[in-house]
Design a protein around this motif. Structure first.
Motif, PDB file in Angstrom:
ATOM      1  N   SER A   1       0.834  -1.197   0.000  1.00  0.00           N
ATOM      2  CA  SER A   1       0.000   0.000   0.000  1.00  0.00           C
ATOM      3  C   SER A   1       0.872   1.251   0.000  1.00  0.00           C
ATOM      4  O   SER A   1       1.979   1.243   0.537  1.00  0.00           O
ATOM      5  CB  SER A   1      -0.917   0.038   1.227  1.00  0.00           C
ATOM      6  OG  SER A   1      -1.875  -0.996   1.181  1.00  0.00           O
TER       7      SER A   1
ATOM      8  N   GLN B   1       0.495   5.700   0.372  1.00  0.00           N
ATOM      9  CA  GLN B   1      -0.351   6.852   0.672  1.00  0.00           C
ATOM     10  C   GLN B   1       0.465   8.138   0.483  1.00  0.00           C
ATOM     11  O   GLN B   1       1.655   8.166   0.783  1.00  0.00           O
ATOM     12  CB  GLN B   1      -0.883   6.787   2.111  1.00  0.00           C
ATOM     13  CG  GLN B   1      -1.791   5.601   2.393  1.00  0.00           C
ATOM     14  CD  GLN B   1      -3.090   5.655   1.613  1.00  0.00           C
ATOM     15  OE1 GLN B   1      -3.668   6.735   1.432  1.00  0.00           O
ATOM     16  NE2 GLN B   1      -3.563   4.519   1.153  1.00  0.00           N
TER      17      GLN B   1
ATOM     18  N   THR C   1      -3.092   0.662  -3.701  1.00  0.00           N
ATOM     19  CA  THR C   1      -2.765  -0.648  -3.134  1.00  0.00           C
ATOM     20  C   THR C   1      -2.707  -1.671  -4.263  1.00  0.00           C
ATOM     21  O   THR C   1      -3.552  -1.654  -5.170  1.00  0.00           O
ATOM     22  CB  THR C   1      -3.820  -1.080  -2.106  1.00  0.00           C
ATOM     23  OG1 THR C   1      -3.796  -0.183  -0.994  1.00  0.00           O
ATOM     24  CG2 THR C   1      -3.563  -2.487  -1.599  1.00  0.00           C
TER      25      THR C   1
ATOM     26  N   ARG D   1       5.179   4.062   1.736  1.00  0.00           N
ATOM     27  CA  ARG D   1       4.791   2.788   1.130  1.00  0.00           C
ATOM     28  C   ARG D   1       5.046   1.685   2.142  1.00  0.00           C
ATOM     29  O   ARG D   1       6.097   1.675   2.797  1.00  0.00           O
ATOM     30  CB  ARG D   1       5.580   2.537  -0.160  1.00  0.00           C
ATOM     31  CG  ARG D   1       5.194   1.231  -0.841  1.00  0.00           C
ATOM     32  CD  ARG D   1       5.725   1.163  -2.263  1.00  0.00           C
ATOM     33  NE  ARG D   1       7.165   1.299  -2.352  1.00  0.00           N
ATOM     34  CZ  ARG D   1       7.779   2.364  -2.818  1.00  0.00           C
ATOM     35  NH1 ARG D   1       7.095   3.422  -3.225  1.00  0.00           N
ATOM     36  NH2 ARG D   1       9.100   2.405  -2.880  1.00  0.00           N
TER      37      ARG D   1
END
Length: 439
Positions: free
Chosen positions: A72, A74, A115, A421
């Protein structure tokens, strides 16, 4: 001409100017690329070939196959837009004493994430979320151009579920959906004959829409050290339902609520990542956005079913060129930088006070730090150069409420982005990644 006819024509002009600005903000040069901290550090060079990390899904869904296991990412990007609009000769003389816009920029934080999950050696799933359109501008309430714009607020959100398949060791393909929402609120002054501009009453237009498009792409790795990617995002057809607010509620009943059809532009992205040596990579990028599909937009009254105005926006296509360089300074630190130029869709013929935009130059730097086997931290900074551009509105122009307005707009922006990450899998549980880059 009767008073009722005059009032109807005045309101039609207000609607035309307001919704014209709506489509500008939503579908003009305020399309947002800030979907990745890592990508921003490269000025988005190589985003379609995976250089923007997991978030490369936004540009090319096939890049979901480039990372093994469950990962994932962000990002949070702060956009600090600064700008001022100064009226010039050509503006109606009675407006000039009310002066310039003051600072129109409003800071905004843009979240984005992605993701990827590897189902098998060949099949991967992914989800990317972000803000593809939107910004906030707010000049002084009673400036010289208030009849063309007092504030603009646009919010959008997109969900991109994708599936990718590794056809061979050198070819991957991907497809996905683009589920898109946006909401807007626009305010401006209503010109009233015989009334001082400082006393012009306010009006607003609000609207929102949900709609769906699609995305597809491919990556080609002809040999070790080279990745070529191409991605496509389709047009999204929005049926915008809106409402109009006036100081006198009776005025809103002239046309009632309104609707408009807007097709966002297709986006074609091409990226190339080339390893120069084991620790250095050059990235190239190209994007084409089909803004010219936004030509004449009809504004329809839900009350009467008639078209009350046409919006001849006549955007041109935009072209984005970028180059970026990455270097692994150490096993845990990667540094990067990039430079880009965008030949945008806005020029003097369709520039508005809500969107005083023009061609852009972007310079950026960034870094990634591998905290441990699971966590990598990202940070980037970019400066967006727009410069001075001319605005012309009024009779004979795209945006017209019957009052001439001319100005010079000076705009720039600073962008600061941070992100991370995280690999949810144990490092021992996933196979080595067939990646050109290390971070």
């Amino acid at each position: 001409m009767t008073g009722g006819t005059t009032r109807a024509i005045t309101i039609a002009g207000i609607i035309a100017a307001s919704i014209g600005a709506t489509t500008d903000v939503q579908a003009g040069a305020f399309g947002l690329r800030e979907q990745s901290t890592q990508g921003l550090g490269l000025a988005f060079a190589g985003a379609a070939s995976g250089a923007a990390g997991v978030s490369s899904i936004f540009w090319n869904p096939a890049t979901v196959t480039m990372r093994p296991g469950f990962t994932s990412e962000q990002s949070l990007t702060f956009v600090n837009l600064t700008g001022e609009i100064r009226p010039t000769v050509g503006t109606a003389p009675f407006l000039l004493p009310f002066g310039d816009s003051g600072e129109i920029g409003q800071g905004a934080v843009l979240p984005a994430g992605a993701t990827s999950y590897q189902l098998t050696d060949r099949l991967s799933l992914g989800l990317q979320t972000g803000t593809p359109f939107g910004l906030v501008t707010k000049p002084r309430p009673d400036w010289a151009g208030s009849v063309y714009g007092r504030s603009s607020r646009v919010f959008s959100l997109a969900f991109n579920p994708v599936i990718g398949y590794r056809v061979t060791d050198w070819l991957s393909i991907g497809v996905g959906a683009n589920i898109e929402y946006f909401r807007l609120t626009l305010r401006q002054a209503i010109p009233v004959p015989g009334l001082s501009p400082a006393l012009y009453p306010p009006s607003f237009v609000k609207g929102e829409s949900w709609s769906v498009g699609w995305t597809a792409g491919a990556t080609i790795t002809p040999w070790d050290g080279t990745v070529l990617g191409i991605g496509y995002r389709s047009s999204v057809h929005h049926d915008i339902d809106g409402s109009i607010g006036f100081p006198n509620p009776a005025l809103a009943n002239v046309f009632g609520s309104i609707r408009a059809n807007l097709n966002t532009p297709e986006k074609l992205s091409v990226g190339l990542t080339q390893a120069i040596n084991p620790v250095t990579r050059i990235n190239l990028g190209f994007e084409w956005d089909n803004w010219s599909r936004i030509g004449d937009i009809g504004i329809v009254s839900n009350l009467t079913g008639t078209t009350v105005s046409h919006l001849p926006l006549n955007f041109k296509d935009s072209y984005f060129y970028s180059v970026g360089l990455e270097h692994d300074w150490s096993p845990n630190l990667t540094v990067r930088g990039g430079l880009a130029y965008e030949d945008g869709p806005i020029d003097t013929s369709n520039r508005s006070v809500r969107l005083p935009d023009g061609d852009r130059i972007i310079a950026s730097v960034g870094a990634s730090y591998r905290w441990n086997d699971k966590l990598t931290l990202n940070a980037s900074y970019a400066h967006l150069f727009v410069g001075k551009n001319r605005i012309l509105a009024g009779p004979g122009r795209n945006f017209d409420v019957g009052i001439p307005f001319a100005a010079i707009a000076d705009v720039s922006a600073d962008l600061v982005s941070v992100g991370f990450r995280y690999a949810w899998d144990s490092p021992a549980s996933v196979a080595p990644a067939p990646l050109v880059r290390k971070y």
